[in-house]
Every structure is written in structure tokens, then in C-alpha cells.
Design an enzyme around this catalytic site. Structure first.
Site, short mmCIF file in Angstrom:
data_model
loop_
_atom_site.label_atom_id
_atom_site.label_comp_id
_atom_site.label_asym_id
_atom_site.label_seq_id
_atom_site.Cartn_x
_atom_site.Cartn_y
_atom_site.Cartn_z
N SER A 558 0.84 -1.20 0.00
CA SER A 558 0.00 0.00 0.00
C SER A 558 0.87 1.23 0.00
O SER A 558 2.02 1.21 0.47
CB SER A 558 -0.90 0.01 1.24
OG SER A 558 -1.57 1.25 1.38
N TYR A 571 -3.02 -0.65 10.42
CA TYR A 571 -2.99 -0.98 9.00
C TYR A 571 -1.66 -0.56 8.37
O TYR A 571 -1.01 -1.35 7.68
CB TYR A 571 -4.16 -0.28 8.30
CG TYR A 571 -4.21 -0.51 6.80
CD1 TYR A 571 -4.77 -1.67 6.27
CD2 TYR A 571 -3.71 0.44 5.91
CE1 TYR A 571 -4.83 -1.87 4.90
CE2 TYR A 571 -3.76 0.24 4.54
CZ TYR A 571 -4.33 -0.91 4.04
OH TYR A 571 -4.38 -1.12 2.68
#
Length: 681
Positions: A558, A571
Site C-alpha cells: 500500500s 494498517y
């Protein structure tokens, strides 16, 4: 079917579908059928006799009108006057093009003469196991007479071509009472004046031969069961097959990568349990359709089912080396200056007593069909041994077929393989969103895909979308479970032979401020993505090292792996963990030819399972916007002002694995439409 389809063509297609749908009648893409009829010539307005015949490469069970070659019968039969003899008969295939009628249609096959020269309105040429058993029996001519009387004649082995067509036509003319012929070493041909009569004659020959073999045959044509060679219990043999498959696939891919298929059907296991299987396997297959798919003979493990795994592995390696040497010697014995180059010395069929059969090909369908053809060969050997002894055509004749210039020309006409042809991929989190898009792109580029997802229904739906078991299989996987991950790789091994492209995509996202993030949140986030991708990559490395074919591992990380944003500690931290796994594994696995790379997406809202599961609402609240405007918000903060879709991430995965970046490992590709704060430094 088109309304202007000629009645004889309609009858031909219906007959072909019925015959081709039953494996007792013919094997996949094996045999051909034809019909003759009269049409009005659009140029002269006069009646013209035509023949419609299955074209080169078609399959009877799925034949369409476009798959028929259409020839003028007068011109085809006039070729008898210019036939230059057996030594030059390959030239006749090119001559068929000058007999074609109209536009379109399929290319005529080598068997066109068989259909055109026989004086019958309808002709079927088929490869039933029962018929080939008689054709490959040592006293096949005598048995044919005993089985059928004078209603079926015998034609000695001759390579398919114009001369064989002349031979069959002459036999029919000399035997007006006959409804067909047994072609030595090959198959059957039947005829009739109507489509129905032709079909009845073909089926009568097949069923009569089946009954003859049962009634006349001895009880154990393959001999007694040998102690230690019987089938292992189902769970045990499939576990052993899954363990062996990557090694065997790697051996079978020495010359070029192959996809695998596993078969532990009763007829395969029984054949391998019997005393005569080494002798019969060494004789090789006979029908041209068989050995063109299976090679002239298989590789057979000469150890009992109880042999220790390490002993089996070493023996398979030794046998593979010997097989390659023997195949090269076979090529040298028969090759001439005009022969095509040797196409590869690896086996297409590997037989392991007690476990089953591994078959290989350029894609899953080819591998599966190769196995089906060897099962046909087993049935042929059983029938021939039951009433006589199995006597396939001579090795030199097999070579003439395998390295026939016409067969080589057919191979050269095949479409260029897609970039990911022969690659087997396993994609986690592939039941929706980014993973689903990746699975679709990989299959579109030629790969076989194992669709892995925690939601088994979603995984199954995606596998069906992708084209079914020849393209994709579904597995239910919780990536926090070592056993479920191992089972997913076992499924891949049994379905396709192994795995050589893995995409770590499974994940969740928990968006909370630091003080609201619980230890449970932290652990769940890291268990699924950091620990899960580690476990998947570890199992992938085991499989890839066993195959010795290199491989690719891709992490869907990501932008958050390098970008510090608010309320996202669990996350983003786990994405940073994944990003560093890429670097660590690239360094460790490079010596094995395994490349490890990553993709850093951002703002993939549309179609995303993560965003739909609450992440979107959380991030929208963080930024103070409406959830339905989140994709637009992300797009506007990028340099390109473009929204990122799952298909864009899939394109990056393909770019890393499709063959152009062969010397790239340890790389992260941003797919974020340009987020300056996430530029890699």
C-alpha cells in the site's frame, strides 16, 4: 444452426455431436465425419456435388458448420489422376486447397481423402478403444473376421494420407456387403448412404467389438496384482501425489515449462498394480492420436507404493535422466536431414504405482487431454491383451508420425502463446476487489489460477467466471492458518502440477486513532496481512524450490507502507511489514530464481471488499467527507487527478510477472495516480 444450412450438413453435425459426446466412440478431437450432397453452383447455376468434412484440429463433440472443410467432389476425386505415390503423398494436402468450394470453412485435414474417395454419402472415422484394441492385437485381422464376419474388412497399417484413402475405397468396392473397416494400428471407418445409417453402422461396430472383447477376453489381461503395487488409500495417495507433483512437474519442464494434471482413476491404478504394466508401458501407445499427445511411451516409476519418499524422489530423478537419454536416442535412430528438430525429451506421462498418473502439456486442457488419451491407451492394451497380445505399430512408424512435416506445419500454425502461458498462479483474497481483478488479468494472459479466499462462495463464483477447472480452481483459505495454506498449495499441485506465481493480496483494514486501537485490533491486522503473507510466501518457496523453475511472489502492499497518515497505525504498520518482507525475501530467494516484488496501491474504492466492509466509512469520517465521494476525494489529491481501480493494480502485477521485467526483484511499484508524499526514496 443457420436456417440456410444444407440438410446433409445439419444431419452431419447432429451425428458428430452424438458420436463425439461419448468417450466410448472417440477421444477428444479424435476422428472425423463427413457428408456429401448437391448444391447449386452460384457461378454456373448448375448442380455441384460437394463434401463437408471435419477440418483439421476440430472436435466432433463440439463441431460447428464453420469447423467443416467444404470441397468439390469432382475436383477432389480427380486428384487420383495426379497422385505421385506414397513417397510424395504429403503434397496432396496442399492440393486439397484447390478443391475448396466458396469462402471460409476450416482447413482440410490429412484424412480428407479417406472421406472423399470412399463411395458413400456419409463416412465416420473414429478412434474407439474397442476398435483400436482389435486394430492393435497381434492377430487383429483374424480377430476382426471372427468378431464381425464379412461385414467389416481389415486394412493393414498405413500412415494417414491419400494412399490410405485409396486403400479404403478399394476395400469397400471389393466388399460391397461391408459397412466399415478396421484400420490396423489406428481405428475404425464406417459408412452409410444416409447419416442415420452411417451412425448405426459405426455404433454397431463399436458395441460389437466391446461385446467381443468381454465375451472372448480373459479375466486378468494385465496379470495378477503385485504385492506392494496396489492403490494406496485415497487420502494417502492424494497427499503423496501433491507432495510429488511439483518435483515431477519440474522434471517434465526441463526443456520447456509445462502445466500438470493428476489422475488417480481406477483404471490407471489397476493397470499400475498389475504384473504386466512395465512390459506394456514400454511398448508405448499405438493410435497416432494417442502418441502425439502422450509421446511414444511414458516414464514409469519402478518402485512399490510403500517406498520411502526420499527414495522415490531420487529414483524419479534417475529415471528422468534415463528417459531423456532414451528419447534422444530414439530421435537419432530415425531422424533424417529433413526431420524437424527434436521438440523436447521430457515425458508427457509419468506413472507412479499406488498413486496415479501425472500428465503434462502447454496448458491445463492439453495436460488433462494427454492423460485422457493414456487412459484410452490403457483400455486398448487391456482389450488387445484380453483376446490376443498387444502389438502396436513399429517405432519407426511412430517417429514418422510424431515428426511428420505435416504435423510440424500444424504446430507452426498454432497461435503464439500468451505471456503467462504455463504459469500457475495462486492469488489470496481473490474472491472480490483487487484480488478478483488480478485473477481475471492473469487468466486473460494465459495463466491458470488458484482463487483463494476466506469466503468460499465468492472464490467459487470467481473460478466459474474465469472458465472453470481448466482455467481456475477455488479454495477456501484463512491465511492465518498454516494448515489451510498448505492445503491450498496441495490443491494447486493436484490441479495444475504446482505453483510458480503467488500474489499476497488478502487483507483487512482497521482505521482507528492510536488510543482507540486495541491489542486485538493490532494482532488481527498483523495476523492476516503480515503473518499471513509470510506463511503464504513460505509455502510458495517450498513449492517453487521443489519445482526448480523459478517463480514470482508479489505483495499487494500500500501507499500507506511509506506514507504517514492519521488514525491508521495498525494498517499502515502491517503494510510496512509486508513492504520489508518484499526486500528480505528478494534477497533470500534470488538464488532460486524466485523474484519478489510489491505493488503499492492507494484509494482503490470502487469494487473493493475492504472499503465496502467499513473501511470506506471510517476513512470518509477521518477526512470529513461523504463516503460515496471518497473515490473522487482520493483522485483529487493525486498528481494525475485520476481514480485508481482494481484493474490498474492487476495491470501492475502483470507488468511485474509478464516477462518484460525478468531482471527486476525487490521493487515496489506505486499505483496511486501520484501521491508525492509516498514517492519511494
Amino acid at each position: 444452426m443457420a436456417t440456410d444450412t444444407h440438410p446433409e450438413v445439419a444431419a452431419l453435425l447432429e451425428r458428430a455431436h452424438r458420436l463425439g459426446s461419448d468417450p466410448r466412440n472417440t477421444n477428444y478431437a479424435g476422428g472425423n465425419a463427413s457428408a456429401k450432397g448437391t448444391v447449386t453452383d452460384p457461378v454456373t447455376g448448375s448442380d455441384t456435388d460437394l463434401m463437408w468434412v471435419k477440418g483439421s484440429g476440430g472436435d466432433l463433440g463440439t463441431l460447428t458448420e464453420a469447423g467443416l472443410a467444404v470441397l468439390r467432389l469432382d475436383r477432389l476425386r480427380a486428384l487420383r489422376d495426379v497422385y505421385p505415390g506414397v513417397e510424395r503423398e504429403d503434397e496432396m494436402v496442399a492440393a486439397f486447397d484447390y478443391c475448396l468450394h466458396g469462402q471460409g470453412g476450416a482447413a482440410p485435414s490429412i484424412d480428407t481423402a479417406m472421406h472423399g474417395l470412399v463411395e458413400a454419402a456419409h463416412v465416420d472415422h473414429l478412434h474407439p478403444d474397442s476398435g483400436i484394441a482389435l486394430a492393435c492385437a497381434a492377430d487383429g485381422e483374424k480377430l476382426t473376421a471372427e468378431c464381425f464376419g464379412d461385414k467389416v474388412a481389415w486394412v493393414p497399417w498405413r500412415r494417414p494420407g491419400f494412399r490410405l484413402g485409396l486403400d479404403i475405397a478399394a476395400v469397400k468396392e471389393a466388399n460391397p456387403q461391408a459397412v466399415g473397416v478396421i484400420l490396423g494400428g489406428h481405428g475404425i471407418t464406417a459408412w452409410g448412404e444416409t447419416s442415420g445409417e452411417c451412425e448405426r453402422n459405426a455404433l454397431w461396430m463399436i458395441r460389437t467389438a466391446e461385446a467381443f472383447l468381454v465375451e472372448r477376453g480373459k479375466a486378468e489381461p494385465f496379470g495378477p496384482v503385485v504385492e506392494g503395487y496396489g492403490a494406496l488409500p485415497a487420502d494417502q495417495r492424494r497427499a503423496q501425489a501433491a507432495q510429488l507433483a511439483p518435483l515431477i512437474r519440474g522434471l517434465a519442464s526441463t526443456d520447456r515449462p509445462q502445466v500438470g494434471h493428476f489422475d488417480d482413476s481406477e483404471e490407471v491404478l489397476d493397470f499400475l498394480a498389475r504384473a504386466e504394466h512395465p512390459r506394456l508401458a514400454a511398448l508405448g501407445t499405438s493410435c497416432p492420436d494417442h502418441f502425439l499427445r502422450t509421446k511414444v511411451r511414458p516414464l514409469v516409476l519402478d518402485l512399490p507404493a510403500s517406498a520411502a519418499p526420499d527414495v522415490v524422489v531420487e529414483r524419479l530423478k534417475e529415471l528422468h535422466t534415463a528417459y531423456r537419454e532414451e528419447y534422444a536416442a530414439y530421435y537419432e535412430r530415425h531422424a533424417t536431414d529433413a526431420s524437424p528438430a527434436m521438440r523436447g525429451a521430457d515425458p508427457a506421462i509419468v506413472l507412479v504405482p499406488g498413486v496415479g498418473m501425472f500428465s503434462f502439456g502447454k496448458d491445463k486442457q492439453t495436460a488433462r487431454v494427454a492423460g485422457e488419451f493414456y487412459r484410452n491407451a490403457i483400455n486398448v492394451m487391456r482389450g488387445a491383451e484380453a483376446v490376443s497380445s498387444y502389438a502396436p505399430i513399429e517405432e519407426a512408424e511412430k517417429f514418422r508420425i510424431e515428426y511428420w512435416s505435416l504435423e510440424e506445419a500444424k504446430l507452426q500454425r498454432m497461435p503464439k502463446p500468451k505471456p503467462l502461458a504455463t504459469r500457475v498462479a495462486l492469488v489470496t483474497g481473490a474472491g472480490s476487489g483487487i484480488g478478483k481483478a488480478i485473477a481475471h488479468r492473469l487468466v486473460a494472459e494465459g495463466a491458470c489460477v488458484v482463487v483463494a479466499d476466506l469466503n468460499g462462495e465468492n472464490a467459487s463464483a470467481v473460478a466459474t467466471e474465469l472458465g472453470g477447472s481448466d482455467k481456475a480452481v477455488a479454495v477456501t483459505v484463512d491465511v492465518t492458518s498454516e494448515e489451510q495454506i498448505a492445503e491450498a498449495f496441495r490443491t494447486a499441485a493436484l490441479a495444475f502440477g504446482g505453483v510458480d506465481l503467488v500474489v499476497n493480496n488478502a487483507g483487512i483494514s482497521i482505521s482507528k486513532p492510536l488510543l482507540e486501537t486495541t491489542a486485538k485490533d493490532w494482532d488481527l491486522q498483523h495476523d492476516i496481512m503480515a503473518r499471513g503473507s509470510f506463511l503464504v510466501s513460505r509455502e510458495a518457496a517450498r513449492t517453487m524450490r521443489a519445482q526448480r523453475m523459478g517463480g514470482d511472489i508479489v505483495y499487494i502492499a500500500s501507499k500507506n507502507a511509506v506514507f504517514a497518515g492519521p488514525n491508521n497505525v495498525a494498517y499502515s504498520a502491517t503494510k510496512a511489514d509486508q513492504a520489508h518482507q518484499v526486500r528480505l525475501l528478494a534477497a533470500e530467494l534470488g538464488a532460486d530464481g524466485i523474484r519478489v516484488n510489491g505493488v503499492n496501491p492507494d484509494g482503490v474504492v470502487r469494487g473493493s471488499g475492504i472499503f465496502a466492509g467499513g473501511w470506506g466509512a471510517q476513512r470518509a469520517a477521518t477526512y470529513g467527507i461523504e463516503e460515496e465521494k471518497l473515490g473522487e476525494f482520493y483522485a483529487q489529491r493525486t498528481l494525475l487527478k485520476r481514480e485508481v481501480l482494481p484493474e490498474h493494480v492487476a495491470a501492475a502485477v502483470f507488468a511485474l510477472t509478464g516477462g518484460d521485467l525478468t531482471h527486476t526483484t525487490g521493487l515496489h511499484i506505486p499505483v496511486d495516480a501520484g501521491v508525492a508524499a509516498a514517492f519511494l526514496r
